[in-house]
Design an enzyme around this catalytic site. Structure first.
Site, short mmCIF file in Angstrom:
data_model
loop_
_atom_site.label_atom_id
_atom_site.label_comp_id
_atom_site.label_asym_id
_atom_site.label_seq_id
_atom_site.Cartn_x
_atom_site.Cartn_y
_atom_site.Cartn_z
N SER A 51 0.83 -1.20 0.00
CA SER A 51 0.00 0.00 0.00
C SER A 51 0.86 1.24 0.00
CB SER A 51 -0.90 0.02 1.24
OG SER A 51 -0.13 -0.09 2.41
N CYS A 52 0.31 2.32 -0.52
CA CYS A 52 0.89 3.65 -0.42
C CYS A 52 -0.27 4.63 -0.51
CB CYS A 52 1.86 3.94 -1.56
SG CYS A 52 3.54 3.33 -1.34
N ASP A 53 -0.09 5.80 0.05
CA ASP A 53 -1.11 6.84 -0.05
C ASP A 53 -0.42 8.17 -0.32
OD1 ASP A 53 -3.85 5.59 0.88
OD2 ASP A 53 -2.29 4.78 2.18
#
Length: 423
Positions: A10-12
């Site tokens: 994941s990354c945001d």
């Protein structure tokens, strides 16, 4: 404590522009979520002039070098050439995210999305120019190769968020194909999924023909990049990203009109939403927040943690200025026989921890072992961060005129101050 994560990827990435920001500035932020034990370093690379015919060795691929490269500051996995996120001397910021689409990912070594982040920053003076650099390189060289330092390949395509003092762009890719959306006001976030629908500002010349030739679109009605190129059955990691995307969007809306650097730091620290990751497989390895004032007379300020888990890290300010003092405390060691550079790759491991990482790691262990002492240390770190934020806010508010020599030592001094609290 680290929890179980069935979808460890994941990354945001976030951006806010007026009227959502509290001041006339663009604010950029990103969490880089990576394999749990991977080390992220912060690297400054000065501007340079290159000779005709020069080449540059990226993570896997050697390509033609540009005539001039701009000064950049990068937060990157220590084993590779590119970066998860960074900024350049012209106030351009870029971050990337992994994504899986109907276009197959290839294990053949090409440019990583993280290489494209650095190349875009080194070769552009605006977000729009960075977009043009990245898409041209993508179309020419393609994207591919393993994205983690392990023998078993981990391959994905990329989405990007690009920003400067006046605007932002979302760039989403599927193989060599791409679509981009311009953001002129408000706020936007991306989270490991295609999010550009019908609001396409620019696109690959053959994008729609590709969709028709594969039977993904019949040519009728409006064209939605996300609908046409997203997988029908998405991996668990992309399903999980939908909840984070919605949570991030809601957090941006809650603070609309009042968003500051502190707002973004709080969002990046939010564990309840999953934006701040701490799992057995992956965790937030590094975080970045940038303030890009619309007034060109004011400096852009870029905050980096250089350590994992922003909820227990310090955001430290960096400003581009002449005579920057190097910060070796956040540079990883180099190795003559680096397993990331030998063929076959990743057959052994090396200790890439830099000095701040080592001391921070010991502090995290203390926080786990002794909650009372850990809480005191965490409050001390927050106070240190607050001092840096107050100084930066005074600088950006015009109430203080910082001397260049103070700014040149700023990041180094903040790193040194943090390290002293760990001894």
């Amino acid at each position: 404590m680290a929890g179980r994560d069935p979808a460890p990827s994941s990354c945001d990435c976030f951006v806010a522009l007026p009227p959502h920001t509290a001041t006339p500035a663009v604010i950029f932020g990103k969490n880089a979520d990576r394999p749990r034990h991977e080390v992220q370093e912060v690297v400054y690379v000065p501007a340079a002039i290159h000779r005709p015919g020069d080449k540059v060795q990226c993570t896997y691929l050697e390509i033609e070098q540009a005539e001039r490269t701009h000064a950049v500051v990068l937060s990157r996995p220590a084993w590779l050439w590119g970066a998860e996120m960074g900024a350049n001397e012209h106030g351009v910021c870029v971050g990337n995210e992994g994504v899986w689409t109907r276009e197959p990912v290839g294990e053949d070594e090409a440019l990583l999305g993280m290489d494209l982040v650095r190349l875009g920053l080194e070769r552009s003076s605006s977000a729009r120019e960075a977009l043009e650099v990245i898409t041209a390189l993508l179309e020419r060289y393609g994207q591919g190769g393993s994205c983690k330092e392990e023998p078993v390949p981990f391959v994905y395509h990329n989405t990007f968020l690009l920003a400067d003092r006046t605007e932002a762009w979302v760039l989403e890719t599927a193989g060599r194909y791409w679509a981009a959306q311009r953001i002129r006001e408000g706020s936007r976030n991306i989270s490991n999924q295609l999010s550009i629908g019908r609001e396409i500002t620019a696109e690959h010349a053959g994008l729609r023909q590709r969709a028709r030739s594969q039977g993904w679109w019949n040519g009728d009605g409006e064209f939605s990049f996300a609908e046409v190129f997203s997988l029908t059955h998405q991996p668990a990691r992309m399903e999980a990203a939908k909840a984070r995307y919605r949570a991030g969007k809601e957090l941006l809306q809650q603070h609309a009109g009042h968003i500051t650097a502190e707002t973004f730091m709080a969002i990046l620290r939010d564990k309840a939403s999953g934006i701040c990751v701490d799992s057995e497989g992956f965790r937030t390895a590094g975080s970045m927040v940038s303030v890009l004032p619309q007034d060109p007379a004011l400096p852009c300020v870029h905050f980096f943690t250089a350590t994992p888990d922003p909820s227990r890290s310090v955001f430290k300010p960096f400003v581009f200025v002449a005579g920057l003092k190097p910060a070796p405390q956040v540079r990883s060691p180099t190795f003559r026989d680096d397993p990331a550079k030998k063929i076959p790759r990743f057959q052994s491991t090396v200790d890439r921890r830099h000095e701040l990482y080592r001391r921070h790691q010991a502090a995290l262990e203390l926080m786990e072992r002794d909650q009372e002492q850990g809480q005191k240390l965490l409050q001390t770190l927050r106070d240190l961060e607050k001092q840096g934020l107050e100084a930066v806010n005074a600088l950006l508010g015009g109430t203080v005129a910082a001397r260049p020599e103070e700014l040149s030592d700023l990041f180094f001094d903040c790193v040194e101050a943090e390290m002293k609290f760990y001894t």
